[in-house]
Design a protein around this motif. Structure first.
Motif, PDB file in Angstrom:
ATOM      1  N   GLY A  95      43.695 -14.924 -66.567  1.00 10.01           N
ATOM      2  CA  GLY A  95      44.432 -16.185 -66.464  1.00 10.01           C
ATOM      3  C   GLY A  95      45.694 -16.170 -67.313  1.00 10.01           C
ATOM      4  N   PHE A  96      45.574 -15.639 -68.536  1.00 10.68           N
ATOM      5  CA  PHE A  96      46.756 -15.548 -69.400  1.00 10.68           C
ATOM      6  C   PHE A  96      47.800 -14.619 -68.803  1.00 10.68           C
ATOM      7  CE2 PHE A  96      44.010 -16.995 -73.029  1.00 10.68           C
ATOM      8  CZ  PHE A  96      44.732 -18.141 -73.288  1.00 10.68           C
ATOM      9  N   PHE A  97      47.363 -13.489 -68.265  1.00 10.56           N
ATOM     10  CA  PHE A  97      48.315 -12.556 -67.647  1.00 10.56           C
ATOM     11  C   PHE A  97      48.998 -13.185 -66.433  1.00 10.56           C
ATOM     12  CE2 PHE A  97      45.849  -8.835 -69.537  1.00 10.56           C
ATOM     13  CZ  PHE A  97      46.792  -8.627 -70.523  1.00 10.56           C
ATOM     14  N   ALA A  98      48.237 -13.900 -65.621  1.00  5.83           N
ATOM     15  CA  ALA A  98      48.817 -14.540 -64.436  1.00  5.83           C
ATOM     16  C   ALA A  98      49.837 -15.597 -64.848  1.00  5.83           C
ATOM     17  CB  ALA A  98      47.712 -15.167 -63.585  1.00  5.83           C
ATOM     18  N   GLU A  99      49.518 -16.369 -65.886  1.00  2.44           N
ATOM     19  CA  GLU A  99      50.456 -17.394 -66.361  1.00  2.44           C
ATOM     20  C   GLU A  99      51.723 -16.750 -66.910  1.00  2.44           C
ATOM     21  OE1 GLU A  99      51.903 -21.192 -67.302  1.00  2.44           O
ATOM     22  OE2 GLU A  99      50.229 -20.567 -66.045  1.00  2.44           O
ATOM     23  N   SER A 100      51.576 -15.659 -67.645  1.00  4.89           N
ATOM     24  CA  SER A 100      52.726 -14.948 -68.188  1.00  4.89           C
ATOM     25  C   SER A 100      53.603 -14.404 -67.064  1.00  4.89           C
ATOM     26  CB  SER A 100      52.252 -13.812 -69.092  1.00  4.89           C
ATOM     27  OG  SER A 100      53.338 -13.054 -69.543  1.00  4.89           O
ATOM     28  N   LEU A 101      52.983 -13.832 -66.043  1.00  3.77           N
ATOM     29  CA  LEU A 101      53.724 -13.302 -64.906  1.00  3.77           C
ATOM     30  C   LEU A 101      54.485 -14.409 -64.179  1.00  3.77           C
ATOM     31  CD1 LEU A 101      54.307 -10.821 -63.131  1.00  3.77           C
ATOM     32  CD2 LEU A 101      52.297 -11.457 -61.777  1.00  3.77           C
ATOM     33  N   ARG A 102      53.825 -15.568 -63.994  1.00  3.48           N
ATOM     34  CA  ARG A 102      54.478 -16.702 -63.324  1.00  3.48           C
ATOM     35  C   ARG A 102      55.687 -17.183 -64.130  1.00  3.48           C
ATOM     36  NH1 ARG A 102      55.230 -21.680 -63.774  1.00  3.48           N
ATOM     37  NH2 ARG A 102      54.002 -21.848 -65.672  1.00  3.48           N
ATOM     38  N   ASN A 138      61.507 -17.512 -65.120  1.00  5.65           N
ATOM     39  CA  ASN A 138      62.635 -17.266 -66.031  1.00  5.65           C
ATOM     40  C   ASN A 138      63.694 -16.384 -65.379  1.00  5.65           C
ATOM     41  OD1 ASN A 138      61.535 -18.825 -68.042  1.00  5.65           O
ATOM     42  ND2 ASN A 138      60.627 -17.098 -69.138  1.00  5.65           N
ATOM     43  N   ARG A 139      63.281 -15.373 -64.611  1.00  3.26           N
ATOM     44  CA  ARG A 139      64.248 -14.517 -63.919  1.00  3.26           C
ATOM     45  C   ARG A 139      65.073 -15.305 -62.919  1.00  3.26           C
ATOM     46  NH1 ARG A 139      60.926  -8.956 -62.573  1.00  3.26           N
ATOM     47  NH2 ARG A 139      60.699  -8.286 -64.731  1.00  3.26           N
TER      48      ARG A 139
END
Length: 139
Positions: A85-92, A97-98
């Motif tokens: 979940g943390f990785f998915a949130e970071s990726l989103r 941001n990009r």
């Protein structure tokens, strides 16, 4: 003399008695009993029609004791789910941001183009004013 304000408990008690009296009055009017015949003691201490109360017991669940490997497996699954979940949130957030950076770069380029155009117009105007002033000073 000062008037004292009623305590919250007194107000609450009066409200609940008033609600009870209103319920009894509605019940009696539905049956056909006039409101003048309502007994005050019945308002203060209403009679309950419920004789027995249902009690819900929790079922007896006798599980055999789990081995420590099962607890470890459950911990591992929960840990992996939270980590994913943390990785998915970071990726989103990274993708968002990009996109924001791309929009801001495009806006910056557009602003630079308009500023350059305005500067060129200003330079032409200033050089025209200088030529006019030079021609006035030569006379």
């Amino acid at each position: 003399m000062k008037r004292r304000s009623p305590k919250p408990e007194e107000v609450k008690g009066k409200r609940s008695k008033a609600k009870c009296a209103l319920k009894l009055e509605i019940e009696h009017s539905a049956i056909g009993i006039p409101t003048s015949e309502i007994n005050k003691s019945e308002i203060e201490n209403p009679k309950s029609e419920i004789k027995t109360m249902e009690v819900h017991h929790h079922p007896d669940l006798h599980h055999k004791k789990k081995h420590w490997k099962e607890y470890f497996l459950e911990f591992l699954m929960i840990f992996l789910a939270v980590t994913m979940g943390f990785f998915a949130e970071s990726l989103r957030e990274n993708i968002a941001n990009r996109e924001k950076v791309k929009q801001l770069c495009e806006q910056l380029m557009q602003d630079l183009k308009t500023d350059t155009l305005n500067l060129k117009k200003g330079i032409k105007y200033e050089s025209a004013l200088v030529k006019k002033n030079d021609s006035l000073s030569t006379f």
